[in-house]
Write an enzyme that holds these catalytic residues in place. Structure first.
Site, mmCIF file in Angstrom:
data_model
loop_
_atom_site.group_PDB
_atom_site.id
_atom_site.type_symbol
_atom_site.label_atom_id
_atom_site.label_comp_id
_atom_site.label_asym_id
_atom_site.label_seq_id
_atom_site.Cartn_x
_atom_site.Cartn_y
_atom_site.Cartn_z
ATOM 1 N N ASP A 26 23.993 38.898 30.847
ATOM 2 C CA ASP A 26 22.890 37.528 30.665
ATOM 3 C C ASP A 26 24.344 36.725 29.908
ATOM 4 O O ASP A 26 25.477 37.429 28.841
ATOM 5 C CB ASP A 26 22.658 38.003 29.899
ATOM 6 C CG ASP A 26 21.547 36.315 30.160
ATOM 7 O OD1 ASP A 26 21.258 36.177 30.917
ATOM 8 O OD2 ASP A 26 21.179 35.833 28.775
ATOM 9 N N ILE A 27 24.694 35.514 30.604
ATOM 10 C CA ILE A 27 25.881 34.246 30.479
ATOM 11 C C ILE A 27 25.233 34.120 28.994
ATOM 12 O O ILE A 27 23.688 33.255 28.736
ATOM 13 C CB ILE A 27 25.411 33.374 30.770
ATOM 14 C CG1 ILE A 27 26.276 34.338 32.274
ATOM 15 C CG2 ILE A 27 26.955 32.293 30.724
ATOM 16 C CD1 ILE A 27 26.209 33.414 33.902
ATOM 17 N N ASP A 70 20.860 33.755 35.448
ATOM 18 C CA ASP A 70 21.567 34.609 34.652
ATOM 19 C C ASP A 70 22.180 35.728 34.671
ATOM 20 O O ASP A 70 22.885 36.371 33.818
ATOM 21 C CB ASP A 70 23.184 33.325 33.932
ATOM 22 C CG ASP A 70 21.737 33.682 32.373
ATOM 23 O OD1 ASP A 70 20.515 33.399 32.757
ATOM 24 O OD2 ASP A 70 22.322 33.320 31.623
#
Length: 187
Positions: A26-27, A70
């Protein structure tokens, strides 16, 4: 093999896989980043990032489960079992993290990742009759997601189950216990 069965009109049933490693990526602060850019810019940014990750997959043959916003989810050991599922996930995670530090377009995006990995049994299969997705279910999947969400930016966080599979080959550092939703404190 699953896609071929679906094309031929065969019913694809769920199967149990006892030894799988699942990775969630995940960002960090994606919502904040998204608020500073247009939807098209975010689309292009994620396109560059996921294209790089897809290239990483080619070097570590694994199954890309899905991308949702994301979040990027990948598994090893399914639909084809493999003894080195944890090792291949660890190597892939390291390559993903290094891609964020590269000198190319992906490295210049200025993004940071959280990566979580867990190993254990899953059930995999296709549910529904529209928009087929070979998906995974089980506690191993949930714990991998929790490892990502409770992880530290720029680091790869693994569960004790994955640690046991990696400790002879990789340098792993104890973080201590982390509160995990539905599980309590987990090492």
């Amino acid at each position: 093999s699953v896609a071929n069965d679906l094309r031929e009109g065969k019913k694809v049933r769920g199967d149990s896989f006892p030894d799988v490693s699942v990775l969630f990526c995940d960002i960090v602060d994606f919502t904040k980043t998204a608020s500073l850019h247009s939807a098209l810019e975010i689309f292009e940014m994620l396109g560059q990032l996921y294209a790089r990750f897809d290239t990483v997959i080619e070097h570590h043959p694994v199954y890309k489960v899905e991308t949702v916003g994301d979040c990027y989810m990948v598994a090893a050991g399914v639909p084809t079992p493999r003894a080195d599922h944890a090792r291949v996930k660890a190597l892939m995670a390291i390559d993903m993290r290094e891609a964020m530090r590269s000198r190319d377009a992906v490295g210049h995006l200025g993004l940071e990742l959280r990566i979580g990995i867990n190993s254990g049994p899953v059930v995999a299969g296709v549910i529904g009759r529209k928009r087929f997705l070979y998906d995974l279910w089980g506690d191993a999947v949930n714990m991998a997601s929790r490892m990502e969400s409770q992880g530290t930016p720029g680091r790869i966080q693994v569960t004790p189950a994955t640690y046991q599979l990696l400790c002879d080959e990789f340098v792993l550092e104890a973080r201590g216990t982390v509160p995990i939703k539905g599980k309590g404190d987990v090492e």
